[in-house]
Scaffold this motif. Structure first.
Motif, PDB file in Angstrom:
ATOM      1  N   ARG A 245       0.828  -1.204   0.000  1.00 28.56           N
ATOM      2  CA  ARG A 245       0.000   0.000   0.000  1.00 28.56           C
ATOM      3  C   ARG A 245       0.866   1.259   0.000  1.00 28.56           C
ATOM      4  O   ARG A 245       1.908   1.297   0.653  1.00 28.56           O
ATOM      5  CB  ARG A 245      -0.891   0.021   1.246  1.00 28.56           C
ATOM      6  N   PRO A 246       0.426   2.290  -0.728  1.00 26.72           N
ATOM      7  CA  PRO A 246       1.125   3.580  -0.641  1.00 26.72           C
ATOM      8  C   PRO A 246       1.023   4.143   0.772  1.00 26.72           C
ATOM      9  O   PRO A 246       0.020   3.953   1.461  1.00 26.72           O
ATOM     10  CB  PRO A 246       0.370   4.460  -1.645  1.00 26.72           C
ATOM     11  N   SER A 247       2.074   4.811   1.200  1.00 29.22           N
ATOM     12  CA  SER A 247       2.084   5.457   2.511  1.00 29.22           C
ATOM     13  C   SER A 247       2.778   6.800   2.381  1.00 29.22           C
ATOM     14  O   SER A 247       3.429   7.080   1.365  1.00 29.22           O
ATOM     15  CB  SER A 247       2.811   4.578   3.537  1.00 29.22           C
ATOM     16  N   PRO A 248       2.664   7.659   3.387  1.00 32.12           N
ATOM     17  CA  PRO A 248       3.311   8.971   3.307  1.00 32.12           C
ATOM     18  C   PRO A 248       4.821   8.887   3.102  1.00 32.12           C
ATOM     19  O   PRO A 248       5.436   9.817   2.582  1.00 32.12           O
ATOM     20  CB  PRO A 248       2.967   9.622   4.654  1.00 32.12           C
ATOM     21  N   THR A 249       5.425   7.783   3.503  1.00 34.07           N
ATOM     22  CA  THR A 249       6.880   7.644   3.380  1.00 34.07           C
ATOM     23  C   THR A 249       7.297   6.766   2.207  1.00 34.07           C
ATOM     24  O   THR A 249       8.470   6.438   2.049  1.00 34.07           O
ATOM     25  CB  THR A 249       7.464   7.048   4.677  1.00 34.07           C
ATOM     26  N   GLY A 250       6.331   6.340   1.354  1.00 32.49           N
ATOM     27  CA  GLY A 250       6.653   5.480   0.216  1.00 32.49           C
ATOM     28  C   GLY A 250       5.692   4.326   0.118  1.00 32.49           C
ATOM     29  O   GLY A 250       4.472   4.501   0.172  1.00 32.49           O
ATOM     30  N   LEU A 251       6.225   3.100  -0.017  1.00 35.07           N
ATOM     31  CA  LEU A 251       5.394   1.906  -0.092  1.00 35.07           C
ATOM     32  C   LEU A 251       5.412   1.182   1.242  1.00 35.07           C
ATOM     33  O   LEU A 251       6.475   0.915   1.798  1.00 35.07           O
ATOM     34  CB  LEU A 251       5.900   0.971  -1.199  1.00 35.07           C
ATOM     35  N   ASP A 252       4.226   0.849   1.740  1.00 38.01           N
ATOM     36  CA  ASP A 252       4.115   0.126   3.003  1.00 38.01           C
ATOM     37  C   ASP A 252       4.094  -1.371   2.695  1.00 38.01           C
ATOM     38  O   ASP A 252       3.111  -1.901   2.189  1.00 38.01           O
ATOM     39  CB  ASP A 252       2.842   0.545   3.730  1.00 38.01           C
ATOM     40  N   THR A 253       5.192  -2.051   2.984  1.00 35.45           N
ATOM     41  CA  THR A 253       5.317  -3.477   2.687  1.00 35.45           C
ATOM     42  C   THR A 253       5.306  -4.341   3.947  1.00 35.45           C
ATOM     43  O   THR A 253       5.559  -5.540   3.866  1.00 35.45           O
ATOM     44  CB  THR A 253       6.629  -3.745   1.918  1.00 35.45           C
ATOM     45  N   ALA A 254       5.013  -3.755   5.107  1.00 38.65           N
ATOM     46  CA  ALA A 254       5.179  -4.475   6.376  1.00 38.65           C
ATOM     47  C   ALA A 254       4.336  -5.742   6.428  1.00 38.65           C
ATOM     48  O   ALA A 254       4.832  -6.807   6.806  1.00 38.65           O
ATOM     49  CB  ALA A 254       4.837  -3.555   7.549  1.00 38.65           C
ATOM     50  N   ARG A 255       3.064  -5.634   6.071  1.00 37.33           N
ATOM     51  CA  ARG A 255       2.204  -6.817   6.131  1.00 37.33           C
ATOM     52  C   ARG A 255       2.606  -7.860   5.090  1.00 37.33           C
ATOM     53  O   ARG A 255       2.593  -9.063   5.384  1.00 37.33           O
ATOM     54  CB  ARG A 255       0.743  -6.412   5.946  1.00 37.33           C
ATOM     55  N   ARG A 256       2.958  -7.414   3.897  1.00 33.12           N
ATOM     56  CA  ARG A 256       3.409  -8.369   2.891  1.00 33.12           C
ATOM     57  C   ARG A 256       4.666  -9.091   3.343  1.00 33.12           C
ATOM     58  O   ARG A 256       4.798 -10.310   3.200  1.00 33.12           O
ATOM     59  CB  ARG A 256       3.651  -7.674   1.555  1.00 33.12           C
ATOM     60  N   ASP A 257       5.607  -8.342   3.894  1.00 37.10           N
ATOM     61  CA  ASP A 257       6.841  -8.953   4.358  1.00 37.10           C
ATOM     62  C   ASP A 257       6.598  -9.912   5.519  1.00 37.10           C
ATOM     63  O   ASP A 257       7.263 -10.946   5.637  1.00 37.10           O
ATOM     64  CB  ASP A 257       7.836  -7.866   4.774  1.00 37.10           C
ATOM     65  N   ASP A 258       5.624  -9.575   6.372  1.00 34.75           N
ATOM     66  CA  ASP A 258       5.256 -10.476   7.475  1.00 34.75           C
ATOM     67  C   ASP A 258       4.680 -11.769   6.918  1.00 34.75           C
ATOM     68  O   ASP A 258       5.041 -12.877   7.348  1.00 34.75           O
ATOM     69  CB  ASP A 258       4.241  -9.776   8.384  1.00 34.75           C
ATOM     70  N   SER A 259       3.786 -11.659   5.929  1.00 36.42           N
ATOM     71  CA  SER A 259       3.235 -12.852   5.274  1.00 36.42           C
ATOM     72  C   SER A 259       4.344 -13.698   4.657  1.00 36.42           C
ATOM     73  O   SER A 259       4.344 -14.931   4.763  1.00 36.42           O
ATOM     74  CB  SER A 259       2.246 -12.453   4.173  1.00 36.42           C
ATOM     75  N   ALA A 260       5.289 -13.023   3.983  1.00 33.85           N
ATOM     76  CA  ALA A 260       6.382 -13.737   3.329  1.00 33.85           C
ATOM     77  C   ALA A 260       7.246 -14.475   4.348  1.00 33.85           C
ATOM     78  O   ALA A 260       7.695 -15.602   4.102  1.00 33.85           O
ATOM     79  CB  ALA A 260       7.233 -12.769   2.519  1.00 33.85           C
ATOM     80  N   ALA A 261       7.491 -13.845   5.486  1.00 32.03           N
ATOM     81  CA  ALA A 261       8.298 -14.488   6.524  1.00 32.03           C
ATOM     82  C   ALA A 261       7.598 -15.738   7.053  1.00 32.03           C
ATOM     83  O   ALA A 261       8.242 -16.776   7.288  1.00 32.03           O
ATOM     84  CB  ALA A 261       8.567 -13.506   7.658  1.00 32.03           C
ATOM     85  N   ARG A 262       6.288 -15.659   7.255  1.00 32.75           N
ATOM     86  CA  ARG A 262       5.543 -16.820   7.745  1.00 32.75           C
ATOM     87  C   ARG A 262       5.508 -17.937   6.699  1.00 32.75           C
ATOM     88  O   ARG A 262       5.624 -19.119   7.024  1.00 32.75           O
ATOM     89  CB  ARG A 262       4.132 -16.393   8.145  1.00 32.75           C
ATOM     90  N   LEU A 263       5.346 -17.556   5.442  1.00 28.46           N
ATOM     91  CA  LEU A 263       5.382 -18.544   4.370  1.00 28.46           C
ATOM     92  C   LEU A 263       6.769 -19.176   4.277  1.00 28.46           C
ATOM     93  O   LEU A 263       6.900 -20.393   4.114  1.00 28.46           O
ATOM     94  CB  LEU A 263       5.002 -17.879   3.049  1.00 28.46           C
ATOM     95  N   GLY A 264       7.806 -18.360   4.389  1.00 29.45           N
ATOM     96  CA  GLY A 264       9.161 -18.890   4.347  1.00 29.45           C
ATOM     97  C   GLY A 264       9.435 -19.870   5.465  1.00 29.45           C
ATOM     98  O   GLY A 264      10.110 -20.890   5.264  1.00 29.45           O
ATOM     99  N   ALA A 265       8.897 -19.600   6.656  1.00 34.63           N
ATOM    100  CA  ALA A 265       9.087 -20.520   7.778  1.00 34.63           C
ATOM    101  C   ALA A 265       8.410 -21.855   7.509  1.00 34.63           C
ATOM    102  O   ALA A 265       8.943 -22.922   7.842  1.00 34.63           O
ATOM    103  CB  ALA A 265       8.537 -19.886   9.057  1.00 34.63           C
ATOM    104  N   ALA A 266       7.222 -21.810   6.893  1.00 33.51           N
ATOM    105  CA  ALA A 266       6.524 -23.050   6.557  1.00 33.51           C
ATOM    106  C   ALA A 266       7.301 -23.843   5.512  1.00 33.51           C
ATOM    107  O   ALA A 266       7.413 -25.075   5.597  1.00 33.51           O
ATOM    108  CB  ALA A 266       5.114 -22.741   6.053  1.00 33.51           C
TER     109      ALA A 266
END
Length: 301
Positions: A197-218
């Protein structure tokens, strides 16, 4: 006059060429890996300026981004040919607003894939998709908004929790199953990572990166040696946010076969990745009622 042209080459064109070449070779963040193939469009612009100024240093400067682009993407300009494969997989975010489930399914199965993964299937549309699949796709599983249809029996099918922190139990965008193929059992994952999602500071990737980390652990804990991941990962494979996933799986290495947005595709954010299988030539399928294009890939054991 010649001195002025040479100054233009050394002091204007060369810095501009380096500015284009550096992110081609060393992309950072989430945006640059997404648009990196398109940085090559700067080359004809720089070449036109160099020709206009008739400057030899300027023409030499154009070679910097040209060589960088060809070094990264040149191999993908060559035709893939008819590479051998043992399985075929299709991946598609069908869109929760798709007005034509039956037509979408016809497009997805036209290439006779072994596996078809879909995301953004709503409970209301799920029966229409299920009814549209031919009889040979007798095996399927749906968990939340992701689904998998298969020519081969599916066992151990279950939801996969890749939910980012702070989201409720109604966020269900992952599944894992084991496909019992003629070549042996293969763990198949279907995932739809959180959107950027766009954010005032650029692109907000926090939730996507969290999903990716959980998928990577699996994936790291997956007991089967052979693994296939099909999904809308909301990132290109060069995005550092996907490193927890790409540390375990690989695709065909091409950044082409752009899948999003369907009206004017600029990036491949839909993927077929695998472990202990080789993903062969990935390509897109014709447009459906979705804002994504489907992709199809061969898999070689």
């Amino acid at each position: 006059m010649r001195e002025g042209r040479d100054r233009f080459g050394w002091f204007v064109m060369l810095p501009g060429a380096v500015i284009v070449a550096v992110p081609l070779v060393f992309p950072v963040g989430s945006l640059l890996p997404t648009i990196r193939p398109w940085l090559g469009l700067a080359v004809p612009v720089l070449a036109g300026l160099a020709a206009w100024r008739r400057s030899r240093p300027a023409l030499a400067a154009v070679m910097v981004p040209l060589v960088a682009w060809l070094g990264v993407f040149g191999g993908h300009l060559l035709p893939d040919g008819d590479e051998p494969h043992d399985l075929v997989a299709v991946q598609h975010n069908v869109s929760d607003e798709n007005p034509d489930p039956a037509g979408t399914v016809r497009t997805l199965v036209a290439g006779h894939p072994d596996l078809v993964a879909m995301e953004e299937i709503t409970p209301e549309a799920a029966p229409a998709y299920a009814a549209a699949f031919p009889a040979e796709y007798a095996h399927h599983t749906i968990h939340g908004t992701v689904a998998l249809w298969s020519r081969h029996p599916l066992i151990e099918a279950a939801a996969l929790d890749i939910r980012p922190a702070g989201l409720g139990d109604d966020w269900n965008r992952g599944l894992r199953a084991v496909a019992r193929t003629p070549h042996g059992d293969i763990a198949v994952y279907v995932a739809h990572l959180s959107s950027v999602r766009p954010s005032p500071t650029g692109l907000d990737t926090a939730r996507r990166d969290d999903s990716a980390a959980r998928l990577g652990a699996a994936l790291a804990a997956e007991p089967h040696e052979r693994v296939i991941l099909l999904g809308d990962l909301n990132a290109t494979t060069g995005d550092p946010g996907l490193r927890p996933v790409t540390a375990h799986l690989a695709t065909d290495g091409s950044d082409f076969a752009f899948s999003f947005p369907a009206a004017l595709p600029i990036a491949r954010i839909d993927h077929v990745l695998a472990r202990t299988l080789t993903v062969t030539a990935v390509r897109t399928l014709p447009r459906t009622g979705s804002d994504h294009l489907p992709i199809i890939a061969g898999l070689r054991l």
